[in-house]
Design an enzyme around this catalytic site. Sequence first.
Site, PDB file in Angstrom:
ATOM      1  N   HIS A 246      -1.264   6.466  21.154  1.00 50.55           N
ATOM      2  CA  HIS A 246      -1.566   6.502  19.702  1.00 50.55           C
ATOM      3  C   HIS A 246      -1.625   7.740  19.014  1.00 50.55           C
ATOM      4  O   HIS A 246      -1.976   7.647  17.757  1.00 50.55           O
ATOM      5  CB  HIS A 246      -2.556   5.668  19.404  1.00 50.55           C
ATOM      6  CG  HIS A 246      -2.443   4.142  19.811  1.00 50.55           C
ATOM      7  ND1 HIS A 246      -2.179   3.213  19.065  1.00 50.55           N
ATOM      8  CD2 HIS A 246      -2.837   3.814  21.159  1.00 50.55           C
ATOM      9  CE1 HIS A 246      -2.067   1.879  19.933  1.00 50.55           C
ATOM     10  NE2 HIS A 246      -2.586   2.200  20.987  1.00 50.55           N
TER      11      HIS A 246
ATOM     12  N   LYS B 266      -8.756   4.126   4.567  1.00 50.43           N
ATOM     13  CA  LYS B 266      -8.311   4.448   6.008  1.00 50.43           C
ATOM     14  C   LYS B 266      -9.654   5.473   6.580  1.00 50.43           C
ATOM     15  O   LYS B 266     -10.437   5.860   5.718  1.00 50.43           O
ATOM     16  CB  LYS B 266      -7.075   5.162   6.372  1.00 50.43           C
ATOM     17  CG  LYS B 266      -6.712   6.134   5.372  1.00 50.43           C
ATOM     18  CD  LYS B 266      -5.328   6.671   5.543  1.00 50.43           C
ATOM     19  CE  LYS B 266      -4.160   5.816   4.845  1.00 50.43           C
ATOM     20  NZ  LYS B 266      -3.180   5.305   5.715  1.00 50.43           N
ATOM     21  N   ARG B 267      -9.670   5.747   7.722  1.00 55.01           N
ATOM     22  CA  ARG B 267     -10.501   6.748   8.320  1.00 55.01           C
ATOM     23  C   ARG B 267     -10.352   7.922   7.490  1.00 55.01           C
ATOM     24  O   ARG B 267      -9.094   8.377   7.373  1.00 55.01           O
ATOM     25  CB  ARG B 267     -10.371   7.051   9.796  1.00 55.01           C
ATOM     26  CG  ARG B 267     -10.940   5.942  10.546  1.00 55.01           C
ATOM     27  CD  ARG B 267     -12.453   5.551  10.523  1.00 55.01           C
ATOM     28  NE  ARG B 267     -13.306   6.681  11.080  1.00 55.01           N
ATOM     29  CZ  ARG B 267     -14.215   6.421  12.090  1.00 55.01           C
ATOM     30  NH1 ARG B 267     -14.217   5.263  12.558  1.00 55.01           N
ATOM     31  NH2 ARG B 267     -14.577   7.754  12.708  1.00 55.01           N
TER      32      ARG B 267
ATOM     33  N   LYS C 272      -4.841  13.021   7.064  1.00 54.31           N
ATOM     34  CA  LYS C 272      -4.421  11.540   6.288  1.00 54.31           C
ATOM     35  C   LYS C 272      -4.662  12.044   4.685  1.00 54.31           C
ATOM     36  O   LYS C 272      -4.067  11.371   4.062  1.00 54.31           O
ATOM     37  CB  LYS C 272      -5.461  10.428   6.610  1.00 54.31           C
ATOM     38  CG  LYS C 272      -5.332  10.075   7.960  1.00 54.31           C
ATOM     39  CD  LYS C 272      -6.330   8.722   8.255  1.00 54.31           C
ATOM     40  CE  LYS C 272      -6.305   8.174   9.578  1.00 54.31           C
ATOM     41  NZ  LYS C 272      -5.448   7.266   9.889  1.00 54.31           N
TER      42      LYS C 272
ATOM     43  N   THR D 217      -0.943   1.062  10.326  1.00 54.94           N
ATOM     44  CA  THR D 217      -0.580  -0.218  10.152  1.00 54.94           C
ATOM     45  C   THR D 217      -1.140  -0.820   8.588  1.00 54.94           C
ATOM     46  O   THR D 217      -0.648  -1.819   8.023  1.00 54.94           O
ATOM     47  CB  THR D 217      -1.435  -1.182  11.268  1.00 54.94           C
ATOM     48  OG1 THR D 217      -2.847  -0.375  11.140  1.00 54.94           O
ATOM     49  CG2 THR D 217      -0.806  -0.922  12.412  1.00 54.94           C
TER      50      THR D 217
ATOM     51  N   LYS E  84       0.378  -3.704   5.926  1.00 55.58           N
ATOM     52  CA  LYS E  84      -0.292  -4.878   5.112  1.00 55.58           C
ATOM     53  C   LYS E  84       0.004  -4.710   3.655  1.00 55.58           C
ATOM     54  O   LYS E  84       0.198  -5.662   3.160  1.00 55.58           O
ATOM     55  CB  LYS E  84      -1.595  -4.708   5.464  1.00 55.58           C
ATOM     56  CG  LYS E  84      -2.099  -4.937   7.077  1.00 55.58           C
ATOM     57  CD  LYS E  84      -3.573  -4.314   7.363  1.00 55.58           C
ATOM     58  CE  LYS E  84      -3.541  -4.247   8.874  1.00 55.58           C
ATOM     59  NZ  LYS E  84      -4.936  -3.549   9.392  1.00 55.58           N
TER      60      LYS E  84
HETATM   61  C1  F58 Z   1      -4.346   5.123  15.283  1.00 50.07           C
HETATM   62  N1  F58 Z   1      -5.303   5.599  16.114  1.00 50.07           N
HETATM   63  C2  F58 Z   1      -3.238   5.901  14.890  1.00 50.07           C
HETATM   64  N2  F58 Z   1      -7.305   6.019  17.172  1.00 50.07           N
HETATM   65  O1  F58 Z   1      -3.815   6.948  14.129  1.00 50.07           O
HETATM   66  C3  F58 Z   1      -2.430   5.229  13.988  1.00 50.07           C
HETATM   67  O2  F58 Z   1      -1.410   5.903  13.305  1.00 50.07           O
HETATM   68  C4  F58 Z   1      -1.704   3.865  14.542  1.00 50.07           C
HETATM   69  O3  F58 Z   1      -1.207   3.067  13.456  1.00 50.07           O
HETATM   70  C5  F58 Z   1      -3.132   3.062  15.125  1.00 50.07           C
HETATM   71  O4  F58 Z   1      -3.689   4.068  15.974  1.00 50.07           O
HETATM   72  C6  F58 Z   1      -2.282   1.748  15.977  1.00 50.07           C
HETATM   73  O5  F58 Z   1      -1.197   2.240  16.722  1.00 50.07           O
HETATM   74  C7  F58 Z   1      -6.435   5.191  16.146  1.00 50.07           C
HETATM   75  O6  F58 Z   1      -6.959   4.367  15.303  1.00 50.07           O
HETATM   76  C8  F58 Z   1      -8.590   6.011  17.400  1.00 50.07           C
HETATM   77  O7  F58 Z   1      -9.218   5.165  16.455  1.00 50.07           O
HETATM   78  C9  F58 Z   1      -9.330   6.838  18.327  1.00 50.07           C
HETATM   79  C10 F58 Z   1     -10.124   5.875  19.092  1.00 50.07           C
HETATM   80  C11 F58 Z   1     -10.937   6.886  20.016  1.00 50.07           C
HETATM   81  C12 F58 Z   1     -11.778   7.515  19.558  1.00 50.07           C
HETATM   82  C13 F58 Z   1     -11.138   8.357  18.465  1.00 50.07           C
HETATM   83  C14 F58 Z   1     -10.246   7.730  17.441  1.00 50.07           C
END
Ligand code: F58
Length: 828
Positions: A370, A549-550, A555, A657, A661
């Site tokens: 990811h 988003k985060r 971003k 994602t 939406k």
């Molecule tokens: C996200 N990753 C990607 N990671 O940033 C986003 O582009 C993508 O659409 C999504 O995954 C699904 O494929 C993501 O959300 C985290 O939240 C990590 C989890 C572990 C700790 C650090 C952040």
Amino acid sequence: MTSMTVGRVANAPVASALEGDLVTSADLRDSILRHLTYDLGKEPEMAEIHDWRIALSLALRERIVDHWFASMRTARHSGAKRVYYLSMEFLIGRLLEDSMVNLGLEEAADRALTDLGLNLQDILADEPDAALGNGGLGRLAACFMESLATVGCPAFGYGIRYEHGLFKQRFVQGRQVEEPEDWLQQRPAWEFERSDIAFKLCFGGEVSEDGGKAVWHPEEAVVAKAYDTPIISWQGRWANTLRLWSARPLHGFDLERFNRGEFAAAAEPEALARTISRVLYPDDTTEQGKELRLKQEFFFTAASLRDILRRFEAEHDNLRLLPQKAAIQLNDTHPAIAGPEMVRLLHDERGMELDEAIVTARACLSYTNHTLMPEALERWPEHLMHRLLPRHMQLIERIDAAHAVKQPTRQVSALEHGEVKMGELAFMMAHKVNGVSALHTELMKSTVFAELHRLHPDRIVNQTNGVTPRRWVLSANRRLSALITDTIGEGWVDDLEQLEQLEPYFGDAGFLDRYAAAKRENKADLSNWLATEMDLKVDPTALFDVQIKRIHEYKRQHMNLLETIALWKEIAANPDAGWTPRVKIFAGKAAPGYVFAKEIVHLINEVAAVINADPVTAPYLKVAFLPNYNVTLAERLIPAADLSEQISTAGKEASGTGNMKFALNGALTVGTLDGANVEIRERVGEENFFLFGMTADEVIARREVPGHAAQAIEADARLAGALADIGEGRFSPDDPGRYHGVTGNLSHHDYFLVCSDFTAYWEAQRRIDAAFADQNAWMRMAAINTARSGWFSSDRAIRGYMADIWNAEALEVPGPGDVLHSGRQALG
Ligand code: F58
């Protein structure tokens, strides 16, 4: 306290979507009352809203169980392959509305509650979000669980039952303050506690050799105990299990110490063990708790693998069949220890030859990546791995060596500079590795996994993400859903590409008018909510420009904010220039240890305060930063958006994602060629998408230009002006130097190329202003986005995984008679 009124007895049958299962509102009302009385032990007149909510949830859960058993029985009897989705995160949100809608029991529930003098919407609003995830990765896992059920793929989701999910965010004088989240405070309504499904898991100690066999002598052990939540499909045709593990001590309470008066010490083992499933890590940037995080990863992965093998061994006696019966998907590298652990279970514990164990494990495992950002790729110090999991460290070395044999020049290794690289390990132990958008997958091949891709050219495949239409369109946007169903029927709900059939209706004035009306009413609802919840008045006809988003530098919320400041100044200088009114909406959490992101949060709030207090610009510009972004807030915001901000530095957002939406709900995208934006634009058409900015290749080239940020600032007076205002303390008069870190970074370093992309972004926004002024044309573009985004359903994504990665087939439950006479089931 809610008083019960004895109302009309609505006995008219409500046809549920469940074949052969007619539920009347009176039946439902009776079971709500039964659960309230006999499970919660409350009298109706003493019941609080959450009691009613839990009673309703239990009444619905009861109606899921037979379908759940029937699905599991079908899977067992068919001998079909099961899919196991291992994920450290499941960002579920609320479940009540989802389950009710999928069961087709909304009308019945509404009537039953009205009979009881209650309001369904109030009850739905009482449910806390299950926030067992950080962001996109966790939300994807939740969408996938719903789609796995909807397409009829027999599957289990495996994760951790965190006591505290993602922290709650509050703003105190504009700064983010984190508070613990407490979703388990009230009785969880959906889960079943499984005291009988528990595994002992070990850590530490050492490894000895006994006749050529490795024997692990661990020094510490905990128990993983299962909690199951049934996940029901659209129209209740299939149900799967989300099995979350909770950590418990191996030996309970120390009575002897307690009797000696050592009360705290007596409870210590319990507290220590439970720590493992106590909190969701909000971040991987902090150093603290690394060990605990590795323990969490091993804990849920090892428990899940034991459960998978237990189920397999109950049904089959030849371990070589395992890859035909179990597909195990690793959601990022957090469960990557599954590789060595599976080898250990097969080789050390079941006597399979080591090479065969590696091949067998690999044939079961696949891995989703990811992120390509180096700082987010997991690496564990070898000494830590060795201390916590000594046998696994040995096996990692064996796996790495076995892989090295196949590459004479030995350029890739999972071990480097005293660290274990979990991406490489996951790659070596997976038969397929996938990216989450077309661009991201290509970048995986050409960057982080270039060498491994050369060695294994068939291993990397793409599976572009998707989102579940049941939650993100049908439930979240009732007005739009009603219009779609009135126009093309209900088939779109589980066959989202049917939305294409809407396009021929665009010529009918009536359709686009209704489409526009739905958006207008959604925006009016949000405006009212902003007024009551945030004391912020906005023009409901303004352009609602949303970035949720985060908070992360890549971003680029700060680029959006710089454009906001520049726009404000321009409006202030020339208020009568016919500006398109805008409401800039932000929401998102910053990781607690991510200082820069927290400064951006503070700055957005301070800029919002100044702009919102300006009477001159007020008719044209307002800024709202909504606290505590979560799934439920997204469900409120997305249907009301006109513009979707997807402005990451190209090459950095793996997929996104939220972008899907928004497009489905008729917001136009302003975006870079990044992640799934590329595919959204291809599908909706370039004329219905506001593209700007550098490509991923241009980003790399631009970074090499010395002084790129200074050049960009010099060339754009608006950017220079906005940065100067921040730097001079215009938004922080109490501490004018507060944002020197931010402005300094942007002016001198600017790794994410905010300055270099600013001018193009500004120009795109002005094109958007002009386009929005023509409401008919805008609504047509919005409707085209809805009609052409059906491909972004998570049903399509799951079918892609089933065909290209898991080699799994969908099943159907037999007729309703079989469902209802299930007898006692052996669970799972
Ligand atoms: C996200 N990753 C990607 N990671 O940033 C986003 O582009 C993508 O659409 C999504 O995954 C699904 O494929 C993501 O959300 C985290 O939240 C990590 C989890 C572990 C700790 C650090 C952040």
